[in-house]
Design an enzyme around this catalytic site. Structure first.
Site, PDB file in Angstrom:
ATOM      1  N   HIS A 125      -1.525  -7.473  -0.806  1.00  0.00           N
ATOM      2  CA  HIS A 125      -1.522  -8.830  -0.235  1.00  0.00           C
ATOM      3  C   HIS A 125      -1.413 -10.154  -0.738  1.00  0.00           C
ATOM      4  O   HIS A 125      -1.136 -11.094  -0.305  1.00  0.00           O
ATOM      5  CB  HIS A 125      -2.853  -8.875   0.670  1.00  0.00           C
ATOM      6  CG  HIS A 125      -3.098  -7.678   1.554  1.00  0.00           C
ATOM      7  ND1 HIS A 125      -2.088  -7.192   2.612  1.00  0.00           N
ATOM      8  CD2 HIS A 125      -4.086  -6.577   1.750  1.00  0.00           C
ATOM      9  CE1 HIS A 125      -2.345  -6.430   3.322  1.00  0.00           C
ATOM     10  NE2 HIS A 125      -3.572  -5.827   2.813  1.00  0.00           N
ATOM     11  N   ASP A 162       0.205   2.221   2.405  1.00  0.00           N
ATOM     12  CA  ASP A 162      -1.042   1.857   2.584  1.00  0.00           C
ATOM     13  C   ASP A 162      -1.213   1.313   4.117  1.00  0.00           C
ATOM     14  O   ASP A 162       0.098   1.319   4.788  1.00  0.00           O
ATOM     15  CB  ASP A 162      -1.371   0.408   1.941  1.00  0.00           C
ATOM     16  CG  ASP A 162      -2.813   0.101   2.057  1.00  0.00           C
ATOM     17  OD1 ASP A 162      -3.918   0.167   1.042  1.00  0.00           O
ATOM     18  OD2 ASP A 162      -3.123  -0.894   3.281  1.00  0.00           O
ATOM     19  N   HIS A 164      -2.083  -1.157   5.749  1.00  0.00           N
ATOM     20  CA  HIS A 164      -1.749  -2.488   6.006  1.00  0.00           C
ATOM     21  C   HIS A 164      -0.456  -2.676   5.384  1.00  0.00           C
ATOM     22  O   HIS A 164      -0.216  -2.339   4.463  1.00  0.00           O
ATOM     23  CB  HIS A 164      -3.025  -3.239   5.444  1.00  0.00           C
ATOM     24  CG  HIS A 164      -4.329  -3.042   5.813  1.00  0.00           C
ATOM     25  ND1 HIS A 164      -5.240  -1.982   5.041  1.00  0.00           N
ATOM     26  CD2 HIS A 164      -5.111  -3.542   6.758  1.00  0.00           C
ATOM     27  CE1 HIS A 164      -6.217  -2.145   5.638  1.00  0.00           C
ATOM     28  NE2 HIS A 164      -6.254  -2.946   6.859  1.00  0.00           N
ATOM     29  N   ASP A 245      -5.716   4.328   3.219  1.00  0.00           N
ATOM     30  CA  ASP A 245      -6.528   3.890   4.315  1.00  0.00           C
ATOM     31  C   ASP A 245      -5.875   4.320   5.430  1.00  0.00           C
ATOM     32  O   ASP A 245      -6.571   4.022   6.699  1.00  0.00           O
ATOM     33  CB  ASP A 245      -6.706   2.387   4.314  1.00  0.00           C
ATOM     34  CG  ASP A 245      -5.700   1.605   4.005  1.00  0.00           C
ATOM     35  OD1 ASP A 245      -4.628   1.991   3.472  1.00  0.00           O
ATOM     36  OD2 ASP A 245      -6.098   0.465   3.402  1.00  0.00           O
TER      37      ASP A 245
HETATM   38 ZN   LIG Z   1      -4.902  -1.388   3.148  1.00  0.00          ZN
END
Ligand SMILES: [Zn+2]
Length: 310
Positions: A125, A162, A164, A245
């Site tokens: 991120h 992931d 996200h 995740d």
């Molecule tokens: Zn994540």
């Protein structure tokens, strides 16, 4: 050649406080899972600290200095609503990025077939000049730039499963056709980027999933979008942003994957790396917030890497 496993004790000392999901116990759970005899063949090394000059291939010097300067003497400093630094966070981030860079050195020079970096904080991120989403330095993007600058790699791919979207990696790769970013992720979900329409210069391949999607939709996204694009790209090195995740037991999202899906995707990426990149893979831990699911998922991922290298 063995599979290399990199970690460092400093990565356990980055602590964003009671109740934060990105917590030191995550790395303890991973270390425990990789301590059983099935993993005896791993070549285990401590991660070095990344050189600032290497980090500055992605992040501006003033950003790196601002992160260093933000380090508190005690307590926590919050960089965004999700991302804090404690007195050891800067050192942990240097080790996390250093693991990725060192793993690239070892794999690109043929001293290891592939590598897994069991590190935190995660990185995908972090944008060029913005810390966010538990991330300080974008280790996977820095590893990609290092492979080009130090080892002559011409085309480097990052595949990010992931749950996200890796907005920071996409940001770093956006206008460079020799860097590939392919991602499956839940939408809507933090950080909000990752739409199908975000394609960079034809080098970004987002495959958003809906909440409650599971194995079938995940594999379809890889088979119809990410893997064919990766095949066309023909990477010299495959980097993996390995967040776990998207597991059905994870508390931060609603995708319904199981360990079998992480085995499957790892084997697909190994096949692609064998075809184009001499098998060269460096995988970095990103998210994964249910300790048991994280431990089991990391274990099957690393086992698949070990089977590829034996
Ligand atoms: Zn994540």
């Amino acid at each position: 050649m063995p599979t290399l496993l990199l970690t460092h004790p400093d990565c356990l000392l980055h602590d964003m406080g009671e109740g934060h999901p990105e917590r030191p116990d995550r790395l303890r759970a991973v270390a425990d899972a990789l301590s059983v005899s099935a993993f005896n063949a791993l070549k285990r090394e401590q991660a070095p600290s990344a050189d600032l000059a290497v980090i500055e291939r992605v992040h501006p010097e003033r950003y790196v200095e601002a992160i260093r300067a933000a380090s508190p003497k005690q307590g926590l400093v919050w960089l965004d609503p999700d991302t804090a630094m404690c007195p050891k966070s800067y050192d942990a981030a240097l080790r996390a990025t250093g693991a990725a860079v060192y793993a690239v050195d070892q794999v690109m020079s043929g001293k290891a077939d592939n590598a897994f970096c069991a590190v935190r904080p995660p990185g995908h991120h972090a944008e060029r000049a913005r810390a966010m989403g538990f991330c300080l330095f974008n280790s996977v993007a820095i590893a990609a730039e290092h492979a080009r600058a130090a080892h002559g790699a011409e085309r480097v791919a990052v595949v990010d499963f992931d749950v996200h979207h890796g907005n920071g990696t996409q940001d770093a790769f956006w206008s460079d056709e020799d860097l590939f970013y392919g991602s499956t992720h839940q939408m809507p979900l933090f950080p909000g980027t990752g739409a199908l329409s975000e394609t960079g210069v034809g080098n970004i391949f987002n495959a958003p999933l809906n909440p409650l999607d599971g194995s079938a939709r995940f594999r379809e996204a890889f088979q119809t979008r990410i893997l064919p694009a990766l095949h066309n790209f023909g990477p010299d090195l495959v980097l993996i942003s390995a967040g776990f995740d998207a597991h059905r037991e994870d508390p931060l999202a609603q995708i319904q994957l199981t360990e079998e899906d992480f085995t499957w995707v790892t084997e697909e990426l190994i096949e692609m790396a064998d075809k184009h990149a001499g098998g060269r893979i460096v995988s970095l831990l990103e998210g994964g917030y249910d300790l048991d699911a994280l431990a089991r998922s990391t274990a099957v991922h690393v086992l698949a890497l070990m089977q590829a290298s034996s």
